[in-house]
Design a protein around this motif. Structure first.
Motif, PDB file in Angstrom:
ATOM      1  N   THR A 147     -12.203   8.586 -26.491  1.00 25.07           N
ATOM      2  CA  THR A 147     -13.388   7.826 -26.851  1.00 25.07           C
ATOM      3  C   THR A 147     -14.020   7.379 -25.545  1.00 25.07           C
ATOM      4  OG1 THR A 147     -12.345   7.088 -28.888  1.00 25.07           O
ATOM      5  CG2 THR A 147     -14.271   5.854 -28.149  1.00 25.07           C
ATOM      6  N   MET A 148     -15.280   7.748 -25.353  1.00 29.75           N
ATOM      7  CA  MET A 148     -15.980   7.435 -24.112  1.00 29.75           C
ATOM      8  C   MET A 148     -17.249   6.638 -24.418  1.00 29.75           C
ATOM      9  SD  MET A 148     -15.522  11.167 -22.319  1.00 29.75           S
ATOM     10  CE  MET A 148     -15.564  10.627 -20.615  1.00 29.75           C
ATOM     11  N   HIS A 149     -17.702   5.877 -23.428  1.00 28.10           N
ATOM     12  CA  HIS A 149     -18.918   5.077 -23.584  1.00 28.10           C
ATOM     13  C   HIS A 149     -19.735   5.146 -22.301  1.00 28.10           C
ATOM     14  CE1 HIS A 149     -17.032   1.943 -21.112  1.00 28.10           C
ATOM     15  NE2 HIS A 149     -15.944   2.176 -21.825  1.00 28.10           N
ATOM     16  N   LEU A 154     -20.238   8.841 -18.299  1.00 25.89           N
ATOM     17  CA  LEU A 154     -19.453   8.165 -19.321  1.00 25.89           C
ATOM     18  C   LEU A 154     -18.099   7.749 -18.762  1.00 25.89           C
ATOM     19  CD1 LEU A 154     -20.127  10.556 -22.352  1.00 25.89           C
ATOM     20  CD2 LEU A 154     -21.386   8.508 -21.696  1.00 25.89           C
ATOM     21  N   SER A 196     -16.811  10.826 -28.884  1.00 30.93           N
ATOM     22  CA  SER A 196     -15.426  10.944 -29.312  1.00 30.93           C
ATOM     23  C   SER A 196     -15.123  12.433 -29.412  1.00 30.93           C
ATOM     24  CB  SER A 196     -15.226  10.263 -30.669  1.00 30.93           C
ATOM     25  OG  SER A 196     -13.894  10.387 -31.084  1.00 30.93           O
ATOM     26  N   GLY A 215     -12.898   4.974 -22.624  1.00 31.76           N
ATOM     27  CA  GLY A 215     -12.564   3.663 -23.159  1.00 31.76           C
ATOM     28  C   GLY A 215     -11.202   3.641 -23.837  1.00 31.76           C
ATOM     29  N   GLY A 219     -26.965   3.027 -23.714  1.00 33.86           N
ATOM     30  CA  GLY A 219     -25.969   3.067 -24.780  1.00 33.86           C
ATOM     31  C   GLY A 219     -25.586   4.493 -25.096  1.00 33.86           C
ATOM     32  N   ALA A 220     -24.301   4.765 -25.097  1.00 33.90           N
ATOM     33  CA  ALA A 220     -23.818   6.106 -25.451  1.00 33.90           C
ATOM     34  C   ALA A 220     -22.368   6.004 -25.876  1.00 33.90           C
ATOM     35  CB  ALA A 220     -23.942   7.052 -24.258  1.00 33.90           C
ATOM     36  N   SER A 221     -21.974   6.860 -26.806  1.00 35.16           N
ATOM     37  CA  SER A 221     -20.572   6.949 -27.180  1.00 35.16           C
ATOM     38  C   SER A 221     -20.263   8.400 -27.517  1.00 35.16           C
ATOM     39  CB  SER A 221     -20.243   6.036 -28.356  1.00 35.16           C
ATOM     40  OG  SER A 221     -20.988   6.405 -29.491  1.00 35.16           O
TER      41      SER A 221
END
Length: 96
Positions: A40-42, A8, A70, A11, A66-68
């Motif tokens: 916040t990471m992606h 990750l 927080s 962001g 796709g990943a997020s």
């Protein structure tokens, strides 16, 4: 159960503050006090790959496109340690 590793990228780092009004007779009353940070990471990705497409970020993007994530950090020792664009491995291991 099999564990999983994701890669990750940070962001955004958002700092959180409150105003200390505890003692209005204190000359420092009204001073902003930091209370935490939210990361916040992606999932990693690149805008462009070479012809081979061989790149660690590309490999991770292929299997977890796709990943997020927080996460709020209240540990003062960690404040300021995460910067926009930093990349991290995140391991998922079952917990009891």
């Amino acid at each position: 159960m099999t564990t999983m590793r994701a890669k990750l990228q940070v962001g955004m780092v958002q700092e959180h503050f409150t105003t200390d009004w505890a003692d209005p007779n204190n000359q420092d009353a009204g001073v902003k006090v930091k209370t935490g940070e939210t990361l916040t990471m992606h999932a990693v990705c690149k805008n462009q790959y070479d012809e081979s497409g061989l790149d660690e970020d590309n490999t991770f993007a292929k299997y977890s496109p796709g990943a997020s994530l927080s996460i709020q950090i209240a540990n003062e020792a960690l404040w300021g340690k995460f910067k926009h664009g930093d990349k991290f491995y995140v391991d998922f291991t079952p917990a009891d």
